[in-house]
Design a protein around this motif. Structure first.
Motif, mmCIF file in Angstrom:
data_model
loop_
_atom_site.group_PDB
_atom_site.id
_atom_site.type_symbol
_atom_site.label_atom_id
_atom_site.label_comp_id
_atom_site.label_asym_id
_atom_site.label_seq_id
_atom_site.Cartn_x
_atom_site.Cartn_y
_atom_site.Cartn_z
ATOM 1 N N GLN A 1 -8.188 0.471 1.606
ATOM 2 C CA GLN A 1 -6.521 0.814 1.014
ATOM 3 C C GLN A 1 -6.152 0.350 -0.741
ATOM 4 O O GLN A 1 -6.583 0.834 -1.227
ATOM 5 C CB GLN A 1 -5.662 -0.016 2.149
ATOM 6 N N ALA B 1 -5.319 7.252 5.414
ATOM 7 C CA ALA B 1 -5.449 6.957 4.047
ATOM 8 C C ALA B 1 -4.482 5.331 4.982
ATOM 9 O O ALA B 1 -5.428 3.911 5.371
ATOM 10 C CB ALA B 1 -5.261 6.573 3.205
ATOM 11 N N PHE C 1 0.644 -1.154 -0.319
ATOM 12 C CA PHE C 1 -0.327 0.170 0.516
ATOM 13 C C PHE C 1 1.036 1.150 0.071
ATOM 14 O O PHE C 1 1.388 1.621 1.191
ATOM 15 C CB PHE C 1 -0.743 0.182 1.301
ATOM 16 N N GLY D 1 -0.592 7.565 4.008
ATOM 17 C CA GLY D 1 -1.266 6.943 5.501
ATOM 18 C C GLY D 1 -1.299 8.447 6.157
ATOM 19 O O GLY D 1 -2.767 8.087 6.826
#
Lengths: 379, 586, 372
Positions: free
Chosen positions: B470, B462, B415, B419
């Motif tokens: 995600q 996120a 990912f 974040g």
């Protein structure tokens, strides 16, 4: 946790963890950079770079008097090791040099200096750039000294200008007769390096294990938290001692700082402080679990106070009570005191016992806090 | 231990909640009861957020339950975690390896921590090496191992002594089928030969099928609990193989079927479509035949989930897309010729050539470390090629003007959106970075939020999203600017069966609208969703073609391989044997 | 061009959100700066408000009493002990009970009256020779005053030569005046360097940098977008310290704000350039942080913050030419205290431009060419 059988310390586990930690330490070049290379750089910076001793300060002398008397005053400045003299004819020129930062002080002799001197009405003006006040004050003193020397010489030759002073001052600077700042900077340097190695490097170690998720599998082994904490302290303790050795050798053989107290005491008290500083780093690391935050906090709570608030450069006698109170609770304050005493004054039991007691207390408190913050549990 | 109670682990009414700042606490486990008998393999299965990891962590004594009791090896997990930890082994999802230590050093560390003496090591190490085939890599740093090897090393570290209970948390996420098979052989060997008790969480249903007992979790609740046979029997009579009489590709048929409310599940399988129907009767569709087939565990899981949530597996997953102006599906949009990438004297990609046409779904398959990600990074212009030529949408992105990158979308393996900022802020950023402005940007963001079901999470950061969200967000961000080509690196790794169905439904609709897709995956059955696939190993291209062609290439005696997984393993193993023979010859 | 600006603006916006979103990190950006400038503003002074001394008066005459009265009335000297013999001196200084021992020998008055001149002996604690020297200089001033008084009282001749000293820019010679404006540069550099050093390294570590590189953003655009937020934050921090200096410590500002901010802008840009280049070079956040520290310490120490650069040996002085903080401290002090105008500051400004012009393009190059 109410564990039924609290696990006992196992030397085998402790050794295994310590070996692991040491390997990780040695494999990452950036650790070694901070642990060993930075102390080396700082030794050079402190030994050669930092100095409160003024030499060759640029000074403008404005003298429109061409008489031998005036020339004699000027040559007094030329001879002084403290000044580099630029001789000028106009005050305007000198002032513009001062504004441009090219000279730090102006010495002004009136055009009729020698005539007025004969009439006992002469003045010499000394203008200094007061921005760096400490330096300015010292420069003023040097300028006065240079003039005084000249007038003494004149007095000897019979032409007295001033009444003999009623009282003279004799100053002796104990513990630092040579009056070189290196002698108090080197002990301060050791404090900085011990702080740096300790707090900064260890602030990353526990947080790193949290971030990388390795603690999760370490927890599900028979290790206990005491072993975990000790294994993190031991390798960095070693790096700290290496830094200490470097500093002591450099102090002795490069900068010729006297060691009047016991070397053994210096080493022992440094080890104690190293423990305090390592524990602080580890505590920050265990509490934040985040490398970035930990390093920021370590920097703010350890390095900067050690530099600014420990009495190492700036004396703490004239700070407001609140600032002094802060510095009283900071371990570096006591370490600085102990080191400066041991290096320059000798073994002064009363002072050293107090310093050791404070550092010991700090170490114990930090240890307890780390234990509380390190549980073998997630979340 | 209570004589009547022959469970090695027993949980009663376990509840665990996690506090969240500014939000209601999440209930990870809600009055969960389960039991594990000694000497058996127990699987925890269920979609993302089911509570599998939390349950394992409770069992390992790493967390304490808020309510309920948990007994492990006869000890109370809340009161005596250390006593339990002295006797069990646990492999967390991230393996818990020290990446800056070598393989040997990692093993020695855990052996020392568990108090394994030299004689025991002398007996144990050779067996571990034999099991994991790590012997040639003892001096290599763990961080430099491939995913499959890391995972085997992680397992070896937990097995340096004989634990009474082994806990494995999703041990096969991101691991290729070969390594997966090897790992399972090791684990089931231990269970059968040494009577080890194992609890494993997994999102692969074929793995769960090998276990003695399966616990199905869903949002912290136990949905079902029983032997795989018992669970599978729920789907008996509901499973069929569907085949189109016309030449419709399996992927198209699957897309049509999965959108129907009377279909519980549909996945392409060996050129056909495996369907689970709500009724025990086949559907009567024109040109489609249905053959009954024995159920598999995944079928019953899908049924269980459908009963629980009453949602279609890939409901609303088909994307609303506008048709592209150019619909020339014969146009070549990716051209790779003799591509080579070396790192020092290691060749990551070796003389690879292929072409991808517009609107094609092109799959890159290969074991861990085969060079898939390196190929990807070169295609996206992130890494220069050592030699060879490549063209993506007519340009080499490494050298072309920045605007050429407007044509591609890239979803990395890990990912990799920001974040610490919110879902909406991430989308706004990527919209802006791709030059979308004002109303156009707003419109596309709206589209992304709708089509990827991100609406109710717009303000969450996120990083705090569950894995499934995600993955959807990452894909949404890569599609904002409507790229002609999308690269997805292991987009379904670690995803649960539901999420994977949704993902492929979206991919299907993108391809139908002329978007070219290049994708890597470790789920071999997912290769069936691709128009064409390429199999790589050790940097070398081993096979290329439609799934059908590749299965045929791997088959024996004119019969194509039964499944893509068999085909894959067959092709890679053949190639490895050939390479070994050549080594011996040379 | 337009598209470029738009993309840069978008990146700046994202960076600012990422830095400022978390209330904790907002606090980390402001609180330490405020606390440190207050703390260090008070602590970082070489002036002594209070000189604890011990008196050893073996004369016990009128003259000696008069001298001691003068000392005690000065407000600076604080008599902490009266010693009765020279043997006690060692312990008094050694245990830090007093900074000075002032010894008036038995023949003090006799010598003054006889015209030979009395002697005041001062023994200062030289463990911090700086403090010792400052304290001793206070005694010198007291002695001068005593002499003048004595001379006046006895109607002695006025001196033929007077020395008039005046200090420009800082009439009362307060060290705080130099220290606090220097913090405007020093404290903000600390965090600016950290922020920029972590920005690319963090994206690398978290994998988002690849995501950034596959967008149409050009490396130069990324650099600008990454540079502007820390520059802005640095300027805000500088402004906070400026306000504290001006209004809390009441140090009069002599220069023009425009000049000050032009200088600070150049300085912050140069610092960000160094940070970004380090960041682009580092593989992990940890490396970026540690490299930053390795650089930061010598930069702080060799900047003229605590000891003047002109005291250093020439070789060290050359090293400081690469240190942006050296120019910033000189520049800020001179604008702030001396009111220096642009023309006088060019020699501080152009090196900052050179540093930025080297480091920023280096960062751009490293973005794409450093393979991780």
């Amino acid at each position: 946790m109410s564990d039924v059988h609290p696990p006992r310390l196992s030397w085998r586990r402790l050794r295994a963890l310590t070996v692991k930690e040491t390997r990780q330490l040695l494999r990452d070049k950036s650790n070694l950079m901070v642990g060993l290379f930075l102390p080396f750089v700082l030794i050079l910076v402190f030994g050669y770079g930092l100095s409160f001793d003024i030499t060759n300060a640029p000074v403008a002398i404005v003298s429109q008097d061409t008489s031998p008397t005036a020339k004699d005053v000027v040559s007094g400045f030329h001879l002084s090791p403290y000044f580099t003299v630029t001789q000028l004819n106009s005050m305007a020129e000198a002032q513009s040099l001062m504004r441009a930062g090219k000279v730090e002080a102006i010495v002004y002799l009136q055009s009729d200096f020698s005539r007025r001197l004969a009439a006992s009405d002469a003045t010499i003006q000394v203008l200094v750039n007061g921005v760096d006040a400490n330096r300015a004050r010292v420069l003023e003193g040097f300028a006065q000294g240079a003039i005084a020397q000249w007038s003494n010489k004149r007095a000897v030759s019979g032409a007295s200008m001033a009444p003999a002073p009623a009282v003279r001052l004799e100053t002796r600077l104990w513990f630092n007769e040579a009056n070189t700042s290196t002698h108090f900077l080197v002990p301060g340097l050791i404090v900085l390096i011990m702080t740096l190695n300790g707090a900064l490097l260890t602030s990353l170690v526990m947080a790193r294990e949290w971030e990388r998720g390795t603690l999760e599998s370490l927890f599900v082994t028979p290790i206990n938290t005491g072993e975990l904490i000790a294994s993190k302290l031991i390798p960095y303790f070693g790096v700290g001692l290496a830094g200490l050795t470097m500093c002591l050798l450099a102090g002795k053989f490069m900068f010729f700082v006297p060691i009047r107290g016991s070397l053994l005491l210096i080493v022992l008290i440094s080890m104690l402080y190293l423990l305090v500083s390592l524990s602080l780093g580890l505590l920050i690391s265990a509490a934040t679990k985040n490398q970035f935050l930990a390093s920021q906090i370590a920097l703010i709570t350890s390095f900067l106070p050690a530099l600014m608030l420990s009495g190492f450069i700036f004396d703490l006698r004239s700070v407001p009570a609140i600032v002094r109170a802060i510095s009283t609770v900071l371990p570096p304050t006591y370490y600085v005191e102990a080191l400066q005493t041991l290096f320059l004054a000798g073994n002064v039991p009363g002072l050293l016992i107090k310093d050791t007691a404070v550092l010991l207390t700090a170490a114990v408190v930090l240890f307890v806090l780390i234990r509380i913050n390190t549980k073998k549990q997630l979340v | 231990m209570n004589a009547a109670d022959d469970f090695i682990v027993r949980g009663d009414n376990l509840t665990k909640r996690f506090e969240r700042p500014k939000l209601d606490p999440v209930t990870a486990l809600n009055r969960v009861s389960f039991g594990a008998r000694p000497g058996a393999l127990i699987a925890l299965v269920g979609p993302d957020g089911a509570g599998k990891t939390t349950l394992l962590r409770l069992t390992a004594g790493l967390m304490r339950a808020d309510e309920g009791t948990l007994t492990v090896l006869g000890l109370d997990a809340a009161k005596q975690p250390q006593a339990i930890q002295d006797r069990i082994s646990y492999m967390p999802q991230r393996f818990g390896l020290y990446e800056d230590l070598s393989v040997q050093e990692n093993l020695d560390l855990y052996a020392d921590l568990h108090g394994v003496g030299p004689e025991q090591r002398a007996e144990r190490y050779p067996r571990l090496m034999e099991m994991t085939a790590l012997a040639p890599f003892l001096d290599r740093l763990a961080g430099k191992l491939s995913g499959g090897m890391k995972q085997k090393l992680g397992l070896a570290c937990t097995l340096v002594r004989s634990p009474e209970l082994l806990l494995l948390d999703e041990p096969t996420v991101g691991v290729d089928p070969l390594s997966r098979r090897e790992l399972w052989d090791i684990v089931s060997g231990l269970v059968e030969n040494e009577g080890l008790s194992v609890i494993v969480s997994t999102s692969y249903m074929d793995e769960a099928e090998r276990c003695a007992h399966v616990v199905v979790l869903h949002e912290g609740n136990v949905l079902a609990n029983g032997t795989p046979k018992e669970l599978m029997s729920r789907a008996t009579g509901h499973s069929f193989l569907a085949m189109s009489q016309r030449e419709t590709p399996a992927r198209k048929l699957q897309a049509d079927l999965i959108d129907r409310p009377d279909v519980i599940d549909a996945v392409p399988h060996g050129g056909q479509v495996r369907v689970v129907l709500g009724d025990r009767e086949p559907l009567s569709l024109q040109d489609v035949t249905f053959e009954p087939t024995p159920p598999i565990l995944e079928d019953s899981l899908m049924m269980l989930l459908r009963h629980k949530t009453d949602e279609q597996p890939a409901a609303n997953a088909a994307l609303e897309l506008s048709k592209k102006a150019s619909q020339d599906h014969s146009e070549v949009v990716i051209e790779v010729h003799d591509l080579v990438r070396k790192f020092g004297d290691f060749t990551a990609v070796n003389r690879t050539s292929f072409e991808v046409k517009r609107g094609e779904v092109f799959g890159l398959l290969g074991p861990n470390g085969a060079g898939k990600t390196t190929t990807f990074r070169m295609l996206c212009g992130l890494l220069p090629a050592t030699s060879g030529t490549l063209k993506v949408a007519g340009a080499d992105l490494r050298r072309a003007r920045a605007e050429a990158r407007q044509n591609i979308g890239y979803v990395a393996q890990k990912f990799s959106l920001y974040g610490d900022i919110s879902v909406l802020e991430n989308l706004q950023f990527f919209a802006g970075a791709y030059g979308l402005r004002n109303s156009r940007a707003a419109q596309r963001i709206e589209w992304a939020l709708d089509n990827f079901e991100l609406k109710e999470r717009v303000t969450s950061t996120a990083g705090s999203l569950p894995g499934g969200f995600q993955r959807r967000l990452a894909m949404a961000a890569a599609l904002l600017h409507e790229p002609a080509i999308v690269f997805l690196d292991e987009p379904t790794s670690g995803a649960d069966p539901l999420a994977r169905r949704e993902f492929w439904r979206r991919i299907g609709s993108l391809a139908d609208h002329g978007t070219t897709i290049v994708v890597t995956t470790h789920f071999m059955e997912e290769a069936e969703y691709c128009d064409r696939i390429m199999i790589q190993d050790a940097g070398t291209m081993l096979a290329i073609g439609t799934p059908e062609e590749v299965r045929r290439q791997a088959g024996s005696g004119g019969e194509p391989a039964h499944s893509m997984e068999d085909a894959f393993i067959g092709i890679v193993e053949q190639a490895r044997e050939r390479a070994q023979r050549q080594d011996h010859a040379a | 061009m337009n598209a470029t600006l738009h993309r840069i603006a978008i990146l700046i916006r994202k960076e600012l959100i990422a830095i400022l979103k978390d209330p904790r990190s907002r606090l980390v950006l402001v609180m330490p700066v405020v606390l440190q400038s207050l703390l260090f503003g008070y602590a970082a002074t070489f002036d002594l408000n209070e000189v604890p001394y011990a008196l050893l008066d073996t004369d016990r005459s009128n003259a000696s009493t008069q001298f001691v009265t003068l000392l005690d009335g000065s407000g600076v000297f604080d008599r902490v002990a009266n010693l009765s013999s020279a043997k006690e001196i060692g312990e008094t200084i050694g245990k830090k009970r007093a900074l000075l021992v002032i010894h008036l020998p038995a023949d003090f008055e006799r010598n003054i009256i006889s015209g030979r001149g009395g002697v005041v002996q001062v023994i200062a604690d030289g463990r911090n020779s700086n403090t010792g020297n400052v304290a001793a200089s206070y005694v010198t001033a007291a002695v001068d005053r005593f002499n003048a008084q004595w001379n006046e009282l006895r109607g002695g001749p006025t001196p033929a030569l007077r020395i008039e000293t005046r200090a420009w820019y800082n009439p009362n010679l307060e060290t705080r005046w130099a220290m606090i404006p220097s913090l405007i540069g020093a404290l903000s550099m600390l965090q600016v360097l950290m922020l920029s050093a972590l920005s690319v390294a963090r994206e690398r570590e978290q994998g988002t940098f690849d995501q950034l590189l596959v967008t149409p953003l050009r490396p130069t655009e990324i650099m600008v977008g990454k540079a502007v937020p820390p520059i802005l934050i640095g300027l805000v921090q500088s402004s906070i310290i400026f306000l504290i200096a001006r209004f809390w410590f009441g140090i009069p500002f002599q220069g023009s704000l425009f000049t000050l901010y032009s200088g600070l802008l150049l300085f912050t840009t140069a610092a960000v350039g160094i940070g970004l280049a380090l960041s682009a070079f580092s593989k992990t956040m940890q490396q970026a942080m540690l490299y930053t520290f390795v650089l930061l310490m010598p930069m702080m120490l060799l900047s003229g913050l605590t000891s003047a650069i002109s005291n250093m040996p020439p070789a060290m002085q050359y090293l400081t030419y690469a240190n942006p903080l050296r120019y910033a401290i000189d520049l800020v002090r001179r604008v702030y205290l001396e009111g220096a105008s642009f023309g006088y500051l060019l020699h501080d400004m152009w090196p900052l431009v050179v540093i930025a012009l080297v480091t920023l393009p280096a960062a751009v190059w490293l973005f794409r060419h450093r393979l991780v």
